[in-house]
Design a protein around this motif. Structure first.
Motif, mmCIF file in Angstrom:
data_model
loop_
_atom_site.group_PDB
_atom_site.id
_atom_site.type_symbol
_atom_site.label_atom_id
_atom_site.label_comp_id
_atom_site.label_asym_id
_atom_site.label_seq_id
_atom_site.Cartn_x
_atom_site.Cartn_y
_atom_site.Cartn_z
ATOM 1 N N ILE A 144 -4.995 3.718 9.115
ATOM 2 C CA ILE A 144 -5.959 3.639 8.017
ATOM 3 C C ILE A 144 -7.017 4.726 8.168
ATOM 4 C CG2 ILE A 144 -7.789 2.222 7.010
ATOM 5 C CD1 ILE A 144 -6.051 -0.233 7.654
ATOM 6 N N TYR A 145 -7.535 4.869 9.379
ATOM 7 C CA TYR A 145 -8.532 5.913 9.611
ATOM 8 C C TYR A 145 -7.929 7.301 9.404
ATOM 9 C CZ TYR A 145 -12.084 2.734 11.429
ATOM 10 O OH TYR A 145 -13.024 1.761 11.565
ATOM 11 N N HIS A 196 0.832 -1.211 0.000
ATOM 12 C CA HIS A 196 0.000 0.000 0.000
ATOM 13 C C HIS A 196 0.866 1.260 0.000
ATOM 14 C CE1 HIS A 196 -2.132 3.281 2.116
ATOM 15 N NE2 HIS A 196 -3.197 2.860 1.441
ATOM 16 N N GLU A 232 -6.298 0.134 -5.419
ATOM 17 C CA GLU A 232 -7.604 0.221 -4.756
ATOM 18 C C GLU A 232 -7.936 -1.103 -4.080
ATOM 19 O OE1 GLU A 232 -9.458 3.188 -8.165
ATOM 20 O OE2 GLU A 232 -10.691 1.576 -7.320
ATOM 21 N N ASN A 247 -0.069 9.558 3.197
ATOM 22 C CA ASN A 247 0.150 9.120 4.574
ATOM 23 C C ASN A 247 0.486 7.641 4.601
ATOM 24 O OD1 ASN A 247 -0.619 11.688 5.784
ATOM 25 N ND2 ASN A 247 -2.689 11.186 5.086
ATOM 26 N N LYS A 276 -7.663 -3.078 4.791
ATOM 27 C CA LYS A 276 -8.741 -2.815 5.740
ATOM 28 C C LYS A 276 -9.380 -4.112 6.220
ATOM 29 C CE LYS A 276 -9.929 1.699 3.749
ATOM 30 N NZ LYS A 276 -10.955 2.481 3.018
ATOM 31 N N ALA A 284 -5.769 -1.484 -0.965
ATOM 32 C CA ALA A 284 -6.280 -0.710 0.175
ATOM 33 C C ALA A 284 -7.464 -1.412 0.831
ATOM 34 C CB ALA A 284 -6.679 0.683 -0.287
ATOM 35 N N ALA A 319 -5.474 8.029 7.341
ATOM 36 C CA ALA A 319 -5.278 8.230 5.900
ATOM 37 C C ALA A 319 -6.585 8.538 5.186
ATOM 38 C CB ALA A 319 -4.630 6.988 5.283
ATOM 39 N N THR A 320 -7.705 8.094 5.786
ATOM 40 C CA THR A 320 -9.018 8.333 5.157
ATOM 41 C C THR A 320 -9.765 9.493 5.821
ATOM 42 O OG1 THR A 320 -9.941 6.598 6.569
ATOM 43 C CG2 THR A 320 -9.270 5.973 4.345
ATOM 44 N N ASN A 321 -9.018 10.322 6.582
ATOM 45 C CA ASN A 321 -9.563 11.564 7.173
ATOM 46 C C ASN A 321 -10.642 11.322 8.227
ATOM 47 O OD1 ASN A 321 -7.889 12.922 5.347
ATOM 48 N ND2 ASN A 321 -9.500 13.022 3.800
ATOM 49 N N GLN A 322 -10.603 10.168 8.883
ATOM 50 C CA GLN A 322 -11.534 9.889 9.981
ATOM 51 C C GLN A 322 -10.767 10.074 11.295
ATOM 52 O OE1 GLN A 322 -14.257 6.417 9.126
ATOM 53 N NE2 GLN A 322 -12.818 6.126 7.438
ATOM 54 N N TYR A 323 -10.621 11.333 11.700
ATOM 55 C CA TYR A 323 -9.658 11.675 12.749
ATOM 56 C C TYR A 323 -10.117 11.247 14.141
ATOM 57 C CZ TYR A 323 -7.891 14.355 8.849
ATOM 58 O OH TYR A 323 -7.423 14.709 7.622
#
Length: 995
Positions: free
Chosen positions: A842-843, A781, A812, A789, A819, A815, A845-849
């Motif tokens: 992972i969170y 990845h 894709e 990130n 997960k 990734a 990198a996917t903007n789920q802070y």
């Protein structure tokens, strides 16, 4: 002046004068309207229809004073009508293709005769006696047009004409059609009599090496206005529409080739002339381009003519004659080598070069010869029909009725040949998914349409059928076959003593079937089946429940058992055993499998081995769900049986993929790395992808941690996984002309599909194995060029840092796999801090802070007894702390950002000060000051609040900075202890907030 005198004067003069309103003035007006009409970009209605109207008006017979019908008079009115018709044709540039499609033979004959007349060709003169080179260009062109039309009409008359369905009978319409038909036949008869002369005229035209001109609207006007201009501008080399010499030769060659080809049906030698003309036409088109021609040529028909001429004309060079399939088939039909035709058709099924019409024409010819008494051709007709049918299937056409008729009574030989043609007509490695789908649908429908299950088994057990249809499709097919009413009676063997149990006639069939569905007792199942078979011999009781599912690889063998009672019993015992195994009822599954094993041991070594394999899988499931779940190692005999299954070399044994999967996963879960690395046979590694994957995983885990030079197996495992995650690309041109890239997600480049790899990994429980494969996917990845990130993972340094062909990897899918693997790994051990960090990354990198902070804090909590101990530095690295800082910053928790800046090896004062300057903070702000141990940050806070006039908050900061344990004069141990205590309280407060 009388009307007759006016007509006589008009006949001697071509200059129009002002006519009386009652005679022909309206036609002059119509001429003016026509000129406006033809100047439009696309005239409506079609101008060619105007020719018919004008010529019909001009050719109407007149009636004299004695009521006698007279020919149409040659007066001003009729000449203008004829001139109007010629102008319309000139507007269409005298394109014979357009004129022939819309005008009947009599009308076109009248039009061209008027062209000859206005071009000053004397009536009654034989065109063959005229020297074209001495005539004016427009006159020569008129003669050429007429003779070209003559031979084109002869050729066209030889083609079959589709009869138009007549409408309601109308006497006047029928009379008109009959008259036109008789007139056309008379004209055609004359044209055929003059065909030789027309051919000579056109042959002479080929010797002309000069450009010619055809009449335009302007030249026709000049001819009509002043007779003196006939010898002037209209006869000069610059009058009219110029037709180049090359274009004339091209058209004339094509028309001569067509007439010669038509004459060749009675005189084969003429085909040589046709070939010469057509190839000359092809050469001229290639030289000048078809777009430059004023008169278009149908290049597809020309190519067909050329191909036919090559076949029909003999060649001195036999090798060149056999160069094309057409020549070979023509030669085979002449010499009677019919089996060679089958071979040619079979080879062409891969290239699909022969047109459908040609294939059908060859089959019709073979059928005709077979009907004339040649019985040996029946087999050839069938084989050619099968080749044509498979060709139709691959091209998405409807299957011909002849194939259905020939397959009404199938035989083993017919099925064998059909499967041979299917296998030879598709290359599974290079064929598109659409071709595979069409072939699979054909085979499936063929099975559903057959009554004899023996033939169905021949098809469904064929290698091509198994490769084309997926497992779920084969299951669905078996279900559909079950639902069909039984149409066959398989031959039964004598009943053995095993079945000598008396049946109870007092219980009806419906009740017994209900009991059969519910029972899991093997002896009761046998009893019920014996009773049912005693009541009726026409039922197949393995079909009564659609819940009874047996893998297709087993179903083909079981349904091949001839004795119906044995077949039902084996099928039901296995289906019920597999169902019990799926719902984890291992006790009943073992009883059912044991009874089935005892039964098949008597007559089928193949099914005996199948049952032993299924019982091994059952034992693996039983141990993993029982003692294995609590960490107890499996008994040595179970490990030996697993090894024995992997090393088994019994031929023709149907094997389920899931058993090999479970065996390799079993060995990895119980750390049998030594066997997988050193003792597993090499042929097994080469043939079984799961064994190869297991060996690479075991070898990689065995070397961890190790020096870089011992990472060869890690590199091999990396290459295998990269291949699995690679995609096959295809380029497709869209409607806008741009080329787009199509990616096929499930690539066959690797040893297995990505979905199969993921399914296999989800059978693993050993932490080291899971960590290894997870770190591999994380590294894969991170290799992506546009990654922002990175994700951190344990042992990530053992993998290569680059991939030669990045475009081939489906990142894709990678990734998504990462997960899914992390989620699965956390179900095995939710307290593995390295896996928790990966989930947090992972969170992040996917903007789920918020979710990222949750897992970062959870990772620290599980390895520090909820922060009562210090979090290991390899868990909370600087990268992790910086990501926690960014999460807090983006969540507008700026005071938390300032506190976390202290956790870094070097305190990030710049970020801390910038965060503290933010006044719109969503955290508790001054209540967090007690967790700050860095005096510099506290001093900045004091200054900041003083500057803002925030007295209360300044006092809180001063109180925090005034604590004795933060005195810079304290020993280092005291300062570290103070920092550690504040870290603990802060992280615990954060955990309560985010957990």
């Amino acid at each position: 002046m009388s009307a007759e005198a006016a007509d006589r004067e008009a006949a001697t003069s071509s200059r129009p004068c002002t006519p009386p309103q009652t005679s022909w003035f309206e036609f002059v007006l119509e001429e003016a309207l026509l000129e406006q009409h033809l100047q439009k970009p696309s005239p409506d209605p079609p101008p060619v229809q105007l020719i018919v109207q004008f010529l019909e008006q001009a050719s109407k017979p007149s009636v004299n004073e004695q009521n006698q019908v007279q020919p149409p008079p040659d007066n001003k009115r009729n000449r203008i009508l004829k001139l109007l018709a010629l102008k319309v044709a000139a507007h269409l540039k005298w394109d014979l293709d357009v004129l022939e499609k819309s005008l009947s033979v009599p009308v076109l004959n009248m039009l061209l005769n008027e062209l000859l007349c206005i071009s000053k060709v004397p009536p009654g003169t034989k065109h063959v006696d005229v020297d074209l080179s001495s005539l004016p260009p427009t006159t020569a062109m008129a003669i050429l047009l007429y003779n070209r039309w003559a031979i084109r009409t002869i050729v066209q008359s030889s083609f079959p004409v589709k009869q138009v369905k007549p409408g309601p009978p109308q006497l006047n319409v029928m009379n008109h059609i009959q008259q036109e038909k008789e007139l056309s036949e008379n004209i055609l008869k004359v044209l055929k009599e003059q065909a030789a002369d027309s051919i000579l005229v056109l042959e002479g035209a080929l010797k002309l090496n000069k450009d010619l001109y055809v009449h335009t609207i302007r030249t026709l006007d000049l001819l009509a206005m002043e007779p003196g201009m006939v010898n002037g501008e209209t006869e000069s080399s610059t009058a009219g529409l110029k037709i180049s010499a090359e274009e004339i030769q091209c058209q004339v060659c094509y028309d001569l080739g067509a007439i010669y080809f038509q004459q060749g049906s009675t005189n084969a030698a003429v085909h040589e002339k046709a070939k010469e003309k057509f190839f000359k036409t092809k050469e001229l088109i290639a030289k000048n381009g078809s777009s430059s021609l004023h008169f278009t040529i149908d290049e597809e028909r020309l190519a067909g003519y050329c191909q036919a001429c090559e076949v029909l004309t003999s060649s001195s060079d036999d090798a060149s004659q056999q160069a094309t399939p057409y020549s070979q088939i023509h030669s085979c039909l002449k010499s009677g080598k019919y089996q060679d035709i089958v071979k040619i058709f079979l080879e062409d099924n891969l290239t699909l070069s022969l047109p459908e019409q040609f294939r059908q024409s060859v089959l019709r010819e073979l059928f005709q010869k077979a009907q004339q008494g040649n019985d040996a051709l029946d087999e050839v007709c069938f084989k050619v029909c099968v080749c044509n049918t498979i060709c139709d299937v691959l091209q998405g056409r409807i299957i011909d009725i002849q194939f259905c008729q020939l397959f009404l009574k199938p035989s083993k030989e017919k099925i064998d040949f059909l499967l041979e043609v299917c296998s030879g007509s598709i290359n599974l490695e290079s064929a598109s998914e659409e071709l595979k789908r069409r072939m699979a649908a054909f085979l499936k429908n063929l099975c559903l349409g057959m009554e004899d299950l023996q033939f169905v088994f021949m098809i469904s057990s064929h290698e091509l059928f198994i490769k084309l249809l997926k497992d779920d499709e084969r299951k669905l097919l078996i279900d559909q076959m079950r639902k069909r009413s039984p149409r066959i009676n398989l031959c039964t063997k004598p009943v053995t003593s095993f079945y000598d149990i008396p049946a109870s006639a007092s219980v009806n069939i419906g009740q017994l079937e209900h009991q059969l569905i519910l029972s899991v007792d093997p002896w009761r199942i046998r009893q019920i089946l014996i009773e049912l078979h005693g009541m009726t011999s026409e039922r197949q009781f393995w079909t009564i429940s659609n819940k009874w599912e047996v893998p297709n690889v087993y179903g083909n063998v079981i349904l091949g058992i001839k004795d119906s009672l044995t077949r039902d019993l084996v099928y039901i015992l296995m289906a019920k055993g597999l169902h019990c195994c799926a719902i984890k009822d291992f006790v009943h599954a073992k009883q059912l499998f044991a009874a089935c094993l005892e039964l098949v041991t008597e007559f089928s070594p193949k099914l005996r081995q199948v049952m032993l394999n299924e019982m091994l899988l059952l034992d693996i499931y039983t141990h993993e769900a029982g003692p294995g779940a609590s960490g107890e190692r499996p008994p040595s005999d179970l490990i030996s049986r697993v090894r024995g299954y992997l090393e088994m070399r019994v031929p023709d044994i149907p094997l389920r993929q899931v058993i090999a999967e479970e065996c390799v996963a079993f060995l990895l879960n119980w750390c049998e790395n030594e066997y997988l690395t050193m003792q597993v046979p090499l042929p097994l590694v080469q043939t079984n992808p799961y064994v190869k994957l297991g060996q690479l995983l075991a070898a990689t885990c065995k070397e961890l941690p190790g020096p870089k030079e011992s990472r060869r197996t890690a590199k091999d495992l990396w290459e295998v996984v990269v291949q699995i995650c690679s995609v096959s690309n295809q380029h497709k041109r869209g409607n806008d002309g741009r080329v787009s890239l199509i990616k096929h997600r499930e690539s066959t480049l690797g040893i297995m599909y990505r979905s199969e790899l993921l399914s296999f990994i989800k059978k693993l429980r050993e932490p080291l194995v899971l960590t290894t494969i997870l770190s591999l996917f994380v590294k894969l990845h991170n290799v992506r060029e546009d990654i922002v990130n990175d994700i951190a993972a344990e042992h990530i340094s053992i993998w290569p840092s680059s991939i030669p062909n990045l475009q081939s990897v489906d990142f894709e899918a990678v990734a998504i796999t990462v997960k899914e693997l992390v989620s699965y790994a956390l179900t095995i051990n939710a307290n593995n801090h390295f896996w928790l960090i990966i989930q947090a990354d992972i969170y992040f990198a996917t903007n789920q802070y918020s979710a990222a902070l949750h897992y970062y804090l959870q990772a620290g909590a599980v390895c520090s007894d909820f922060f009562n101990k210090m979090v290991p530095p390899d868990v909370y690295t600087d990268q992790v702390i910086k990501r926690m800082i960014k999460c807090c910053s983006l969540l507008n928790c700026h005071t938390q950002v300032a506190i976390l800046c202290q956790f870094l090896r070097e305190v990030d004062y710049k970020t801390a000060f910038k965060a503290l300057q933010e006044q719109n903070s969503h955290d508790a702000m001054d209540s967090y000051y007690e967790y700050i141990w860095d005096v510099t940050i506290l001093e900045y806070l004091t200054y900041l609040h003083h500057k803002r006039g925030e007295t209360d908050k300044r006092q809180i900061a001063i109180k925090a900075i005034g604590q004795t344990e933060l005195n810079a004069s304290n020993p280092e141990e005291v300062l570290q202890l103070a920092a550690q205590r504040r870290k603990k309280k802060f992280l615990q407060a954060m955990a309560k907030l985010y957990f």
